[in-house]
Design an enzyme around this catalytic site. Structure first.
Site, PDB file in Angstrom:
ATOM      1  N   ASP A  32     -13.845  21.797   2.444  1.00 23.07           N
ATOM      2  CA  ASP A  32     -13.356  20.514   2.636  1.00 23.07           C
ATOM      3  C   ASP A  32     -14.226  19.428   3.157  1.00 23.07           C
ATOM      4  O   ASP A  32     -13.719  18.568   3.861  1.00 23.07           O
ATOM      5  CB  ASP A  32     -12.082  20.392   3.318  1.00 23.07           C
ATOM      6  CG  ASP A  32     -10.930  21.289   2.672  1.00 23.07           C
ATOM      7  OD1 ASP A  32     -11.093  21.848   1.654  1.00 23.07           O
ATOM      8  OD2 ASP A  32      -9.974  21.477   3.502  1.00 23.07           O
ATOM      9  N   LYS A 137      -7.327  23.135  -3.549  1.00 22.47           N
ATOM     10  CA  LYS A 137      -6.326  23.680  -2.861  1.00 22.47           C
ATOM     11  C   LYS A 137      -5.559  22.662  -2.357  1.00 22.47           C
ATOM     12  O   LYS A 137      -5.731  21.650  -2.030  1.00 22.47           O
ATOM     13  CB  LYS A 137      -6.813  24.465  -1.698  1.00 22.47           C
ATOM     14  CG  LYS A 137      -7.721  23.668  -0.679  1.00 22.47           C
ATOM     15  CD  LYS A 137      -8.378  24.713   0.380  1.00 22.47           C
ATOM     16  CE  LYS A 137      -8.940  24.037   1.481  1.00 22.47           C
ATOM     17  NZ  LYS A 137      -7.843  23.180   2.351  1.00 22.47           N
ATOM     18  N   CYS A 170      -8.224  23.575   8.509  1.00 20.76           N
ATOM     19  CA  CYS A 170      -8.646  24.507   7.191  1.00 20.76           C
ATOM     20  C   CYS A 170      -9.532  25.695   7.307  1.00 20.76           C
ATOM     21  O   CYS A 170      -9.352  26.709   6.717  1.00 20.76           O
ATOM     22  CB  CYS A 170      -9.004  23.536   6.295  1.00 20.76           C
ATOM     23  SG  CYS A 170      -7.442  22.412   5.677  1.00 20.76           S
TER      24      CYS A 170
HETATM   25  N1  TIU Z   1      -9.496  20.312   5.688  1.00 17.39           N
HETATM   26  C1  TIU Z   1      -8.610  20.188   6.959  1.00 17.39           C
HETATM   27  O1  TIU Z   1      -9.015  20.595   8.054  1.00 17.39           O
HETATM   28  N2  TIU Z   1      -7.303  19.560   6.632  1.00 17.39           N
HETATM   29  C2  TIU Z   1      -6.796  18.815   7.680  1.00 17.39           C
HETATM   30  O2  TIU Z   1      -5.682  18.085   7.547  1.00 17.39           O
HETATM   31  N3  TIU Z   1      -7.467  18.948   8.921  1.00 17.39           N
HETATM   32  C3  TIU Z   1      -6.974  18.048   9.992  1.00 17.39           C
HETATM   33  O3  TIU Z   1      -7.674  18.252  11.045  1.00 17.39           O
HETATM   34  N4  TIU Z   1      -5.985  17.339  10.025  1.00 17.39           N
END
Ligand code: TIU
Length: 229
Positions: A32, A137, A170
């Site tokens: 991500d 995802k 994530c």
């Molecule tokens: N990619 C991921 O970690 N999604 C989140 O929403 N992370 C946060 O820390 N908010």
């Protein structure tokens, strides 16, 4: 023969102990590294976070990504996000909290956390090559409702080098999912980041505690050394 073996295996200095890996059974998974989390105006900032906290991971991830490309290692990028009609976005997720903008609302980088929008894309510094796999995802974990399991099984992957953002959300969710599926996860500490430095530390500690209950923790320098870059 000895030389051939050297080229395909390596030992990564890590905690709670070093780990030997067959590189041909190892994939780099970058979680991500999207504009929605890394840049102002995206999902991360709408949740009230200081997105500048994540910038420190970019260089270490870039270094490992370059080495993986040079070695011909399988590289997988993931992106969290939802279909434009939000049919894959649970109401419980969309309604959560009191963000400045909700998932699907129009923002400065397009609709928040929606596939195909500018904010959903991976940051230019780490942009995937056409030959690399991108897994979209809907959840925090990269295995939930994705083709990731099939991809790894088909390629005989046993070990995952894991980095990306955020450490405790994530990255941790994906590592826990992968660990239950039998993968050895080696998490690259400086290639991960959190909006909360204390959660970054705790997130890494949780992985490597109890003899490596979820996996191993190393850093980019140790990975590059093991790859002999
Ligand atoms: N990619 C991921 O970690 N999604 C989140 O929403 N992370 C946060 O820390 N908010």
């Amino acid at each position: 023969m000895a030389d051939a073996k050297q080229a395909t295996t390596g030992t990564i200095a890590a905690e709670p102990g070093s780990i030997a890996v067959d590189w041909s059974a190892t994939a780099l998974i970058i979680i991500d590294m999207q504009r929605d989390f890394m840049e102002p105006g995206g999902f991360g900032e709408t949740l009230g976070n200081d997105v500048s906290q994540l910038a420190r991971a970019v260089k270490p991830v870039g270094a490992v990504l370059s080495a993986a490309r040079e070695m011909g290692m399988l590289v997988i990028h993931t992106r969290e996000g939802h279909l434009p009609d939000l049919s894959d976005a649970p109401r419980a997720k969309v309604e959560r909290g009191a963000p400045a903008l909700r998932i699907g609302d129009p923002g400065p980088m397009g609709r928040i956390l929606i596939r195909g929008e500018a904010g959903h894309d991976i940051i230019p510094e780490l942009y995937p090559l056409d030959s690399e796999i991108v897994v979209d995802k809907p959840g925090k974990g990269a295995f939930y409702a994705t083709e990731l399991s099939d991809i790894l099984t088909k390629r005989g992957i046993e070990n995952l080098l894991v980095c990306g953002v955020t450490t405790e959300v994530c990255v941790n969710t994906t590592v826990r999912e992968a660990n239950d599926r039998g993968y050895r996860c080696v998490v690259i500490s400086d290639g991960c980041a959190s909006y909360f430095p204390e959660f970054h530390e705790a997130g890494l500690n949780m992985i490597k505690a109890q003899g490596g209950i979820f996996g191993w923790v190393t850093d980019s320098a140790a990975v590059l050394k093991a790859m002999q870059v």
